[in-house]
Design an enzyme around this catalytic site. Structure first.
Site, PDB file in Angstrom:
ATOM      1  N   GLU A  54      -4.137  17.968 -10.454  1.00  0.00           N
ATOM      2  CA  GLU A  54      -4.626  18.445 -11.743  1.00  0.00           C
ATOM      3  C   GLU A  54      -6.120  18.755 -11.731  1.00  0.00           C
ATOM      4  O   GLU A  54      -6.894  18.258 -12.553  1.00  0.00           O
ATOM      5  CB  GLU A  54      -4.287  17.447 -12.861  1.00  0.00           C
ATOM      6  CG  GLU A  54      -4.348  18.117 -14.234  1.00  0.00           C
ATOM      7  CD  GLU A  54      -3.719  17.311 -15.349  1.00  0.00           C
ATOM      8  OE1 GLU A  54      -2.671  16.688 -15.115  1.00  0.00           O
ATOM      9  OE2 GLU A  54      -4.284  17.314 -16.445  1.00  0.00           O
ATOM     10  N   ARG A  82       0.817  -1.235   0.000  1.00  0.00           N
ATOM     11  CA  ARG A  82       0.000   0.000   0.000  1.00  0.00           C
ATOM     12  C   ARG A  82       0.838   1.267   0.000  1.00  0.00           C
ATOM     13  O   ARG A  82       0.393   2.327   0.424  1.00  0.00           O
ATOM     14  CB  ARG A  82      -0.979   0.021   1.168  1.00  0.00           C
ATOM     15  CG  ARG A  82      -1.950  -1.130   1.118  1.00  0.00           C
ATOM     16  CD  ARG A  82      -3.142  -0.930   2.006  1.00  0.00           C
ATOM     17  NE  ARG A  82      -4.030  -2.073   1.889  1.00  0.00           N
ATOM     18  CZ  ARG A  82      -3.821  -3.219   2.524  1.00  0.00           C
ATOM     19  NH1 ARG A  82      -2.801  -3.345   3.338  1.00  0.00           N
ATOM     20  NH2 ARG A  82      -4.632  -4.224   2.345  1.00  0.00           N
ATOM     21  N   ARG A 100      -2.622  22.658 -13.115  1.00  0.00           N
ATOM     22  CA  ARG A 100      -1.622  21.702 -13.588  1.00  0.00           C
ATOM     23  C   ARG A 100      -1.804  21.381 -15.072  1.00  0.00           C
ATOM     24  O   ARG A 100      -0.857  20.985 -15.748  1.00  0.00           O
ATOM     25  CB  ARG A 100      -1.642  20.427 -12.727  1.00  0.00           C
ATOM     26  CG  ARG A 100      -0.484  19.488 -13.031  1.00  0.00           C
ATOM     27  CD  ARG A 100      -0.314  18.392 -11.998  1.00  0.00           C
ATOM     28  NE  ARG A 100       0.748  17.483 -12.424  1.00  0.00           N
ATOM     29  CZ  ARG A 100       1.357  16.598 -11.663  1.00  0.00           C
ATOM     30  NH1 ARG A 100       1.041  16.483 -10.398  1.00  0.00           N
ATOM     31  NH2 ARG A 100       2.299  15.823 -12.142  1.00  0.00           N
ATOM     32  N   HIS A 142       8.362  11.065 -27.726  1.00  0.00           N
ATOM     33  CA  HIS A 142       7.341  11.893 -27.068  1.00  0.00           C
ATOM     34  C   HIS A 142       7.623  13.399 -27.257  1.00  0.00           C
ATOM     35  O   HIS A 142       6.742  14.157 -27.665  1.00  0.00           O
ATOM     36  CB  HIS A 142       7.262  11.536 -25.580  1.00  0.00           C
ATOM     37  CG  HIS A 142       6.363  12.430 -24.804  1.00  0.00           C
ATOM     38  ND1 HIS A 142       4.993  12.436 -24.970  1.00  0.00           N
ATOM     39  CD2 HIS A 142       6.626  13.385 -23.874  1.00  0.00           C
ATOM     40  CE1 HIS A 142       4.460  13.348 -24.176  1.00  0.00           C
ATOM     41  NE2 HIS A 142       5.424  13.934 -23.496  1.00  0.00           N
ATOM     42  N   LYS A 177       7.846  23.452 -12.853  1.00  0.00           N
ATOM     43  CA  LYS A 177       6.915  22.333 -12.661  1.00  0.00           C
ATOM     44  C   LYS A 177       6.581  22.175 -11.179  1.00  0.00           C
ATOM     45  O   LYS A 177       5.427  21.945 -10.818  1.00  0.00           O
ATOM     46  CB  LYS A 177       7.465  21.036 -13.266  1.00  0.00           C
ATOM     47  CG  LYS A 177       6.436  19.926 -13.151  1.00  0.00           C
ATOM     48  CD  LYS A 177       6.583  18.764 -14.092  1.00  0.00           C
ATOM     49  CE  LYS A 177       5.417  17.796 -13.860  1.00  0.00           C
ATOM     50  NZ  LYS A 177       5.583  16.521 -14.537  1.00  0.00           N
ATOM     51  N   ASN A 232       0.204  20.596 -19.885  1.00  0.00           N
ATOM     52  CA  ASN A 232      -0.149  19.804 -21.069  1.00  0.00           C
ATOM     53  C   ASN A 232      -0.085  20.625 -22.350  1.00  0.00           C
ATOM     54  O   ASN A 232      -0.540  20.172 -23.398  1.00  0.00           O
ATOM     55  CB  ASN A 232      -1.558  19.217 -20.922  1.00  0.00           C
ATOM     56  CG  ASN A 232      -1.643  18.267 -19.750  1.00  0.00           C
ATOM     57  OD1 ASN A 232      -0.680  17.576 -19.447  1.00  0.00           O
ATOM     58  ND2 ASN A 232      -2.769  18.262 -19.067  1.00  0.00           N
ATOM     59  N   HIS A 244       0.409  19.087 -25.685  1.00  0.00           N
ATOM     60  CA  HIS A 244       0.235  17.645 -25.494  1.00  0.00           C
ATOM     61  C   HIS A 244      -1.066  17.098 -26.064  1.00  0.00           C
ATOM     62  O   HIS A 244      -1.129  15.915 -26.382  1.00  0.00           O
ATOM     63  CB  HIS A 244       0.350  17.286 -24.012  1.00  0.00           C
ATOM     64  CG  HIS A 244       1.772  17.223 -23.528  1.00  0.00           C
ATOM     65  ND1 HIS A 244       2.606  18.306 -23.560  1.00  0.00           N
ATOM     66  CD2 HIS A 244       2.510  16.187 -23.037  1.00  0.00           C
ATOM     67  CE1 HIS A 244       3.798  17.956 -23.078  1.00  0.00           C
ATOM     68  NE2 HIS A 244       3.763  16.676 -22.768  1.00  0.00           N
ATOM     69  N   GLU A 293      10.272  19.663 -23.736  1.00  0.00           N
ATOM     70  CA  GLU A 293       9.567  19.946 -22.475  1.00  0.00           C
ATOM     71  C   GLU A 293      10.139  21.216 -21.820  1.00  0.00           C
ATOM     72  O   GLU A 293       9.421  21.947 -21.137  1.00  0.00           O
ATOM     73  CB  GLU A 293       9.674  18.754 -21.505  1.00  0.00           C
ATOM     74  CG  GLU A 293       9.160  17.417 -22.059  1.00  0.00           C
ATOM     75  CD  GLU A 293       7.629  17.296 -22.124  1.00  0.00           C
ATOM     76  OE1 GLU A 293       6.923  18.259 -21.783  1.00  0.00           O
ATOM     77  OE2 GLU A 293       7.158  16.207 -22.534  1.00  0.00           O
ATOM     78  N   LYS A 347       3.310  11.781 -10.614  1.00  0.00           N
ATOM     79  CA  LYS A 347       2.438  10.932 -11.437  1.00  0.00           C
ATOM     80  C   LYS A 347       3.202   9.654 -11.763  1.00  0.00           C
ATOM     81  O   LYS A 347       4.316   9.712 -12.291  1.00  0.00           O
ATOM     82  CB  LYS A 347       2.056  11.635 -12.743  1.00  0.00           C
ATOM     83  CG  LYS A 347       0.963  12.665 -12.600  1.00  0.00           C
ATOM     84  CD  LYS A 347       0.490  13.111 -13.987  1.00  0.00           C
ATOM     85  CE  LYS A 347      -0.524  14.223 -13.893  1.00  0.00           C
ATOM     86  NZ  LYS A 347      -0.923  14.721 -15.230  1.00  0.00           N
ATOM     87  N   HIS A 396      -0.282  14.111 -28.193  1.00  0.00           N
ATOM     88  CA  HIS A 396      -0.779  12.749 -27.932  1.00  0.00           C
ATOM     89  C   HIS A 396      -1.526  12.206 -29.139  1.00  0.00           C
ATOM     90  O   HIS A 396      -1.413  11.024 -29.473  1.00  0.00           O
ATOM     91  CB  HIS A 396      -1.714  12.736 -26.718  1.00  0.00           C
ATOM     92  CG  HIS A 396      -0.992  12.901 -25.418  1.00  0.00           C
ATOM     93  ND1 HIS A 396      -1.553  13.494 -24.321  1.00  0.00           N
ATOM     94  CD2 HIS A 396       0.264  12.559 -25.051  1.00  0.00           C
ATOM     95  CE1 HIS A 396      -0.686  13.511 -23.330  1.00  0.00           C
ATOM     96  NE2 HIS A 396       0.436  12.953 -23.758  1.00  0.00           N
TER      97      HIS A 396
END
Ligand SMILES: NC(=O)c1ccc[n+]([C@@H]2O[C@H](COP(=O)([O-])OP(=O)(O)OC[C@H]3O[C@@H](n4cnc5c(N)ncnc54)[C@H](O)[C@@H]3O)[C@@H](O)[C@H]2O)c1
Ligand SMILES: [Zn+2]
Length: 372
Positions: free
Chosen positions: A235, A119, A239, A263, A225, A243, A246, A183, A141, A250
């Site tokens: 987010e 956990r 946040r 990426h 960041k 993106n 992105h 980035e 993340k 994506h």
């Protein structure tokens, strides 16, 4: 050495950034209260280069090295099960820690394993790509891909410490290094005109591998960041500005089955589209869009479809795929758009026609406007 603090109350942690600072790892881990036995998770490219050195530095701990095959396709649930098995065999318990040594793939997988094993146990990151140093190791993340969607299984799990040693980038393939610069340019575009200016002026030495020139932008990117994450860890709103580029990126990655572009390369193309969309929506002046394009190009990133690639079908598919983006809320397409260099706004009123038109920006290949 620079220290950037990610300010999240009792889950706050420090990112230590410098050149040749790997030797400080034992101190960093003990400050972060990481107990043994430790699992050192790495991949088949990075492990042979650095895992031995890291293990030697951690001679006070019992260390179990877990090596994943390199590559994005290892970011899957079966690897979490495999890692947890290794952790159990190695006698890791609730006081133990996981150390991720590698790029974003290793960080995301190791972080998710640490988030779920017993956990949740502590983990630390030693990022070895630019993407991982300025992006994936900051913010907590973690997760893996599902065959039906990228990054769809995951958890927020903040690391206890991050150690960024610039010299680990010496072995990074140049194309991977340049991918990470996207980035950094993104962070400049969304939050800091000075960072953007710096990248505009210093892209050349950086792409040649001058890691001293890359240190300040890495620090500044982590600060930006960290600041955004501290204000909106989960987010809910702010946040989402991270993106930028992105949503388009994506869609381009999925339409090309994740094989054509790295990426950061897809994000560079995505920023070109977002810049064009912002110009068409009269948010951004064309000169700023041109500067963004020239800066990305100087970072050896793609700013147009490669020759022979362009196909209306791919663009149509990309537009359709945007509907499935997990960041799309209630079917509405949301976009982060710049209104000047160093500042973005969020818009939810963009039509599909505007989106389709923005892709047109990738058809053109204007010559660089700056003298070289
Ligand atoms: N969690 C987040 O917030 C976040 C943010 C951005 C990206 N990501 C994820 O990160 C992943 C991409 O990360 P990446 O670009 O670092 O890719 P990666 O981890 O696949 O690394 C790229 C390649 O470089 C190799 N490599 C790494 N470091 C090296 C070094 N120092 N020397 C030689 N080779 C080295 C790797 O083995 C791999 O082949 C994606 O899965 C993406 O979803 C996550
Ligand atoms: Zn990204």
């Amino acid at each position: 050495m620079h220290t950037v603090t990610v300010d999240l109350g009792e889950r706050s942690y420090a990112i230590s950034i410098g050149s040749g600072i790997l030797d400080r790892l034992p101190g960093v881990l003990s400050q972060a209260h990481m107990g043994g036995p430790l699992a050192l998770v790495t991949d088949s490219n990075v492990g042979p280069l650095y895992a031995g050195r890291v293990r030697a530095l951690l001679s006070e701990y019992e260390v179990h090295i877990c090596t994943l095959p390199a590559g994005e396709d290892q970011k899957r649930l079966s690897q979490i099960e495999w890692l947890c098995g290794r952790f159990l065999e190695g006698g890791l318990d609730r006081g133990s820690g996981v150390v991720a040594l590698g790029g974003g793939v290793v960080g995301d997988v190791a972080g998710f394993a640490a988030a779920t094993f017993m956990r949740g146990i502590r983990f630390a990151q030693i990022p070895t790509t630019v993407v991982a140093q300025v992006d994936s190791s900051v913010g907590g993340k973690t997760g893996v891909n599902h065959p039906l969607g990228k990054n769809t299984i995951g958890a927020f799990h903040q690391p206890s410490a991050v150690l960024v040693d610039m010299t680990l980038l010496e072995t990074l393939p140049p194309r991977e290094l340049c991918s990470g610069l996207a980035e950094i340019v993104k962070h400049g575009m969304i939050a800091d005109p000075a960072l953007f200016d710096y990248m505009e002026k210093n892209a050349e030495p950086i792409v040649r591998g001058d890691l001293a020139a890359l240190e300040w932008p890495v620090v500044r990117s982590c600060e930006i960041k960290a600041d955004v994450v501290a204000q909106d860890e989960r987010e809910q709103n702010l946040r989402a500005i991270l993106n930028y580029g992105h949503t388009f990126g994506h869609a381009i990655e999925s339409a090309t089955r994740y094989t054509r572009f790295l990426h950061g390369e897809a994000v560079a193309l995505g920023m070109i589209c977002a810049g064009q969309l912002a110009v068409d929506a009269r948010l951004l002046d064309p000169e700023s869009a041109r500067r963004q394009r020239d800066c990305l190009r100087a970072c050896r990133l793609p700013v147009a479809w490669p020759e022979g690639f362009e196909s209306p079908a791919a663009v149509d598919e990309a537009v359709a795929l945007m509907k499935h983006d997990k960041k799309a809320r209630a079917g509405a397409l949301r976009f982060v758009l710049p209104d000047r260099i160093g500042h973005v706004v969020q818009r939810a009123d963009i039509s599909r026609e505007q989106v389709r038109k923005a892709f047109e920006a990738l058809r053109q290949m204007p010559a660089p406007t700056r003298a070289t």
